[in-house]
Design an enzyme around this catalytic site. Structure first.
Site, PDB file in Angstrom:
ATOM      1  N   GLU A 126      23.576  79.243  75.611  1.00 41.17           N
ATOM      2  CA  GLU A 126      22.912  79.093  76.906  1.00 41.17           C
ATOM      3  C   GLU A 126      22.058  80.335  77.173  1.00 41.17           C
ATOM      4  O   GLU A 126      22.242  81.371  76.524  1.00 41.17           O
ATOM      5  CB  GLU A 126      23.972  78.927  77.999  1.00 41.17           C
ATOM      6  CG  GLU A 126      24.835  77.699  77.736  1.00 41.17           C
ATOM      7  CD  GLU A 126      25.847  77.416  78.842  1.00 41.17           C
ATOM      8  OE1 GLU A 126      26.018  78.271  79.742  1.00 41.17           O
ATOM      9  OE2 GLU A 126      26.446  76.334  78.788  1.00 41.17           O
ATOM     10  N   TRP A 155      17.912  77.126  72.494  1.00 39.57           N
ATOM     11  CA  TRP A 155      17.855  77.026  71.044  1.00 39.57           C
ATOM     12  C   TRP A 155      17.993  75.588  70.568  1.00 39.57           C
ATOM     13  O   TRP A 155      17.018  74.901  70.458  1.00 39.57           O
ATOM     14  CB  TRP A 155      18.895  77.932  70.352  1.00 39.57           C
ATOM     15  CG  TRP A 155      18.772  79.365  70.767  1.00 39.57           C
ATOM     16  CD1 TRP A 155      19.634  80.062  71.559  1.00 39.57           C
ATOM     17  CD2 TRP A 155      17.703  80.277  70.460  1.00 39.57           C
ATOM     18  NE1 TRP A 155      19.182  81.345  71.753  1.00 39.57           N
ATOM     19  CE2 TRP A 155      18.006  81.510  71.082  1.00 39.57           C
ATOM     20  CE3 TRP A 155      16.538  80.175  69.712  1.00 39.57           C
ATOM     21  CZ2 TRP A 155      17.189  82.622  70.981  1.00 39.57           C
ATOM     22  CZ3 TRP A 155      15.715  81.275  69.600  1.00 39.57           C
ATOM     23  CH2 TRP A 155      16.042  82.475  70.226  1.00 39.57           C
ATOM     24  N   GLU A 365      24.329  81.248  63.949  1.00 40.92           N
ATOM     25  CA  GLU A 365      25.688  80.920  63.485  1.00 40.92           C
ATOM     26  C   GLU A 365      26.578  82.150  63.454  1.00 40.92           C
ATOM     27  O   GLU A 365      27.304  82.388  62.493  1.00 40.92           O
ATOM     28  CB  GLU A 365      25.663  80.309  62.072  1.00 40.92           C
ATOM     29  CG  GLU A 365      24.638  79.236  61.842  1.00 40.92           C
ATOM     30  CD  GLU A 365      24.925  77.996  62.642  1.00 40.92           C
ATOM     31  OE1 GLU A 365      26.100  77.701  62.883  1.00 40.92           O
ATOM     32  OE2 GLU A 365      23.957  77.351  63.069  1.00 40.92           O
ATOM     33  N   GLU A 369      27.286  91.216  63.692  1.00 41.67           N
ATOM     34  CA  GLU A 369      28.322  91.985  64.400  1.00 41.67           C
ATOM     35  C   GLU A 369      29.555  91.110  64.644  1.00 41.67           C
ATOM     36  O   GLU A 369      30.691  91.559  64.445  1.00 41.67           O
ATOM     37  CB  GLU A 369      27.781  92.516  65.738  1.00 41.67           C
ATOM     38  CG  GLU A 369      26.711  93.602  65.610  1.00 41.67           C
ATOM     39  CD  GLU A 369      25.328  93.061  65.257  1.00 41.67           C
ATOM     40  OE1 GLU A 369      25.114  91.827  65.299  1.00 41.67           O
ATOM     41  OE2 GLU A 369      24.443  93.861  64.913  1.00 41.67           O
TER      42      GLU A 369
HETATM   43  C1  LIG Z   1      16.231  80.713  65.477  1.00 42.58           C
HETATM   44  C2  LIG Z   1      17.511  80.464  66.181  1.00 42.58           C
HETATM   45  C3  LIG Z   1      18.092  79.198  66.131  1.00 42.58           C
HETATM   46  C4  LIG Z   1      19.276  78.940  66.844  1.00 42.58           C
HETATM   47  N1  LIG Z   1      19.813  77.678  66.819  1.00 42.58           N
HETATM   48  C5  LIG Z   1      20.869  77.394  67.616  1.00 42.58           C
HETATM   49  C6  LIG Z   1      21.377  76.058  67.718  1.00 42.58           C
HETATM   50  O1  LIG Z   1      20.916  75.143  67.020  1.00 42.58           O
HETATM   51  N2  LIG Z   1      22.377  75.806  68.603  1.00 42.58           N
HETATM   52  C7  LIG Z   1      22.936  76.802  69.369  1.00 42.58           C
HETATM   53  O2  LIG Z   1      23.841  76.500  70.151  1.00 42.58           O
HETATM   54  N3  LIG Z   1      22.500  78.083  69.263  1.00 42.58           N
HETATM   55  C8  LIG Z   1      21.490  78.400  68.418  1.00 42.58           C
HETATM   56  N4  LIG Z   1      21.024  79.691  68.332  1.00 42.58           N
HETATM   57  C9  LIG Z   1      21.637  80.729  69.146  1.00 42.58           C
HETATM   58  C10 LIG Z   1      22.448  81.735  68.343  1.00 42.58           C
HETATM   59  O3  LIG Z   1      23.639  81.142  67.910  1.00 42.58           O
HETATM   60  C11 LIG Z   1      22.669  82.948  69.253  1.00 42.58           C
HETATM   61  O4  LIG Z   1      21.421  83.597  69.377  1.00 42.58           O
HETATM   62  C12 LIG Z   1      23.725  83.884  68.719  1.00 42.58           C
HETATM   63  O5  LIG Z   1      25.004  83.293  68.812  1.00 42.58           O
HETATM   64  C13 LIG Z   1      23.759  85.210  69.485  1.00 42.58           C
HETATM   65  O6  LIG Z   1      23.834  85.008  70.844  1.00 42.58           O
HETATM   66  P1  LIG Z   1      22.792  85.734  71.821  1.00 42.58           P
HETATM   67  O7  LIG Z   1      21.436  85.538  71.262  1.00 42.58           O
HETATM   68  O8  LIG Z   1      23.041  85.242  73.198  1.00 42.58           O
HETATM   69  O9  LIG Z   1      23.124  87.264  71.710  1.00 42.58           O
HETATM   70  P2  LIG Z   1      24.289  88.042  72.514  1.00 42.58           P
HETATM   71  O10 LIG Z   1      25.570  87.328  72.385  1.00 42.58           O
HETATM   72  O11 LIG Z   1      23.788  88.329  73.877  1.00 42.58           O
HETATM   73  O12 LIG Z   1      24.348  89.371  71.671  1.00 42.58           O
HETATM   74  C14 LIG Z   1      23.343  90.386  71.763  1.00 42.58           C
HETATM   75  C15 LIG Z   1      23.660  91.473  70.748  1.00 42.58           C
HETATM   76  O13 LIG Z   1      24.955  92.037  71.028  1.00 42.58           O
HETATM   77  C16 LIG Z   1      25.808  91.920  69.909  1.00 42.58           C
HETATM   78  N5  LIG Z   1      27.174  91.656  70.382  1.00 42.58           N
HETATM   79  C17 LIG Z   1      27.585  90.738  71.273  1.00 42.58           C
HETATM   80  N6  LIG Z   1      28.897  90.806  71.459  1.00 42.58           N
HETATM   81  C18 LIG Z   1      29.360  91.778  70.641  1.00 42.58           C
HETATM   82  C19 LIG Z   1      30.648  92.338  70.370  1.00 42.58           C
HETATM   83  N7  LIG Z   1      31.750  91.861  70.929  1.00 42.58           N
HETATM   84  N8  LIG Z   1      30.729  93.337  69.471  1.00 42.58           N
HETATM   85  C20 LIG Z   1      29.625  93.813  68.850  1.00 42.58           C
HETATM   86  N9  LIG Z   1      28.383  93.330  69.066  1.00 42.58           N
HETATM   87  C21 LIG Z   1      28.246  92.324  69.947  1.00 42.58           C
HETATM   88  C22 LIG Z   1      25.255  90.751  69.120  1.00 42.58           C
HETATM   89  O14 LIG Z   1      25.660  90.820  67.762  1.00 42.58           O
HETATM   90  C23 LIG Z   1      23.766  90.952  69.314  1.00 42.58           C
HETATM   91  O15 LIG Z   1      23.299  91.930  68.422  1.00 42.58           O
HETATM   92  C24 LIG Z   1      19.882  79.983  67.586  1.00 42.58           C
HETATM   93  C25 LIG Z   1      19.313  81.257  67.586  1.00 42.58           C
HETATM   94  C26 LIG Z   1      18.151  81.513  66.897  1.00 42.58           C
HETATM   95  C27 LIG Z   1      17.558  82.902  66.935  1.00 42.58           C
END
Ligand SMILES: Cc1cc2nc3c(=O)[nH]c(=O)nc-3n(C[C@H](O)[C@H](O)[C@H](O)COP(=O)(O)OP(=O)(O)OC[C@H]3O[C@@H](n4cnc5c(N)ncnc54)[C@H](O)[C@@H]3O)c2cc1C
Length: 411
Positions: A126, A155, A365, A369
């Site tokens: 989300e 996404w 996926e 981290e």
């Molecule tokens: C091209 C693309 C396609 C995608 N396709 C899909 C899809 O088909 N369906 C779907 O549901 N999602 C999809 N996603 C979403 C993707 O799964 C998320 O972007 C991913 O899970 C990370 O979540 P976020 O972007 O909200 O980052 P956040 O969770 O906000 O994290 C931001 C940063 O903080 C780090 N971080 C967060 N928590 C911790 C912790 N506890 N310890 C250390 N580091 C941490 C993360 O590693 C990252 O570097 C897609 C994303 C992209 C870029």
């Protein structure tokens, strides 16, 4: 131990390689340039039987398991990351169904995907939450024989071409991860509104979108698995898909390095092919080591999924494969571009595209981290251990010396 592929697996690899070389490779640059979903590749994959690979025969599959699909994804991802993703979505849309679907749901959706009649997408993330997936705020409220889903998703790759979506929502918002459920939403549905295509950096053949879920009504039969038990299901679903993301990384890395090597053999500076300069050749050899390591982790991950082991026992191995392969892909794409020198930066050649496409892999996926968190947790829980006995090695230092050794002169 036998590291060889079976005859059937060699056959899958050969088929996928033929499709990759004759259908995917000639289209890769245009798919990236136009950013249009490659319907023709989908049809080619369907006609070659590649969409069926990771499904059981009873639902229209070939029964070749995750390992079969990993081999195919690796081949097509060598030339085009969008094509690898397209093939991967067969399981990204259905792994939860295979785990918890009713026979009717499986017969409809899984068979539909295997036969190339249906396409799905997965909508968990989300705008406000990704890694912390138990914190999603989309809700699903029971209303008679229906659920009403409200919220927003970001996404959801392939949503623009999808016939159904696996949507994750809270059925008991106060219960945290114990209040999560998954739903199968048939599309189009007026409550499932794609409001924006997201302007991303790479993998431009498979669009990603923002979705508003406004009074999205689905029948109670759309529930996947049990109400409020969806969090574990979603985690298992994501786990199973990890070898496929890893295979995209291995394929991309191999493609980038082989392209760079061919160029380095042909390009001369200071009277010799640049590959003869160790600064150019050795990094490619280093990458060969890394690619093979990532590949072995990936094949083992696929094999573990096919053995059906419990999530607790195998999750860290799946995370290792995904983290390693995606990071190797980034290093390989970077080095390939550098190997070509200035022209590596031009859109005329694939290295620039590999560089942008690879960058996606450590984000999707589960970020790198998050995979390290999974691996570290397994180490600390004793699930991942190499059999070292600390006591046999004399125990741990106590932190402060208890006796001053004889003869030690203090300054
Ligand atoms: C091209 C693309 C396609 C995608 N396709 C899909 C899809 O088909 N369906 C779907 O549901 N999602 C999809 N996603 C979403 C993707 O799964 C998320 O972007 C991913 O899970 C990370 O979540 P976020 O972007 O909200 O980052 P956040 O969770 O906000 O994290 C931001 C940063 O903080 C780090 N971080 C967060 N928590 C911790 C912790 N506890 N310890 C250390 N580091 C941490 C993360 O590693 C990252 O570097 C897609 C994303 C992209 C870029």
């Amino acid at each position: 131990m036998d590291f060889r592929l079976s005859e059937r697996q060699e056959e899958i690899r050969a088929t996928a390689r033929r499709i990759a070389e004759t259908v995917v490779a000639p289209r890769a640059a245009a798919i990236d340039r136009d950013g249009v979903y490659p319907e023709d590749l989908f049809e080619a994959f369907r006609d070659a039987g590649l969409l069926r690979l990771a499904f059981p025969e009873e639902y229209g599959g070939t029964g070749d398991g995750m390992m079969g699909l990993v081999l195919a994804v690796e081949e097509v991802a060598k030339y085009c990351s969008s094509a690898g993703l397209l093939l991967l979505t067969t399981r990204l849309a259905t792994s939860g169904l295979l785990i918890a679907g009713t026979p009717e749901q499986k017969d409809h959706y899984v068979r539909g995907v295997a036969e190339g009649r249906l396409r799905g997408c997965f909508a968990l993330t989300e705008p406000e939450t990704g890694s912390d997936s138990a914190a999603i705020t989309t809700t699903a409220t029971r209303d008679g024989d229906e659920y009403v889903i409200e919220g927003a998703k970001l996404w959801a790759g392939q949503a623009t071409a999808a016939d159904f979506a696996m949507v994750v929502a809270k059925t008991d918002p106060a219960a945290g991860s114990r209040g999560v459920s998954a739903f199968l939403v048939d599309l189009p549905n007026p409550g499932f509104r794609i409001v924006r295509q997201l302007p991303k950096m790479g993998v431009l053949g498979v669009p990603v979108v923002e979705i508003h879920l406004d009074q999205l009504r689905v029948p109670a039969s759309a529930l996947l698995g049990e109400e409020n038990r969806g969090f574990k299901l979603v985690m298992r679903h994501l786990n199973v898909v990890r070898p496929l993301v890893a295979a995209r990384g291995v394929g991309l890395a191999a493609g980038a390095v082989e392209y760079a090597l061919a160029y380095a053999e042909q390009r001369h500076t200071f009277g010799q092919p640049i590959v003869e300069h160790q600064a150019v050749g050795f990094p490619l050899a280093n990458l060969a080591i890394e690619i093979e390591a990532a590949r072995l982790l990936t094949y083992r991950a696929a094999w573990l999924v096919d053995q059906g082991g419990s999530d607790r026992d195998i999750a860290h191995f799946l995370s290792m494969a995904k983290a390693m392969a995606s990071e190797v892909a980034i290093r390989a794409a970077d080095r390939a571009l550098q190997t070509l020198g200035g022209i590596g930066y031009l859109k005329d050649y694939p290295t620039e595209r590999y560089y942008r496409d690879a960058r996606q892999l450590t984000l999707v996926e589960g970020t790198s981290e998050i995979h390290r968190l999974i691996i570290l947790r397994a180490m600390r829980d004793g699930l991942l251990s190499w059999g070292y006995d600390v006591e046999a090695a004399g125990g741990l230092p106590s932190g402060r010396p208890t006796t001053v050794p004889d003869g030690l002169v203090m300054a």
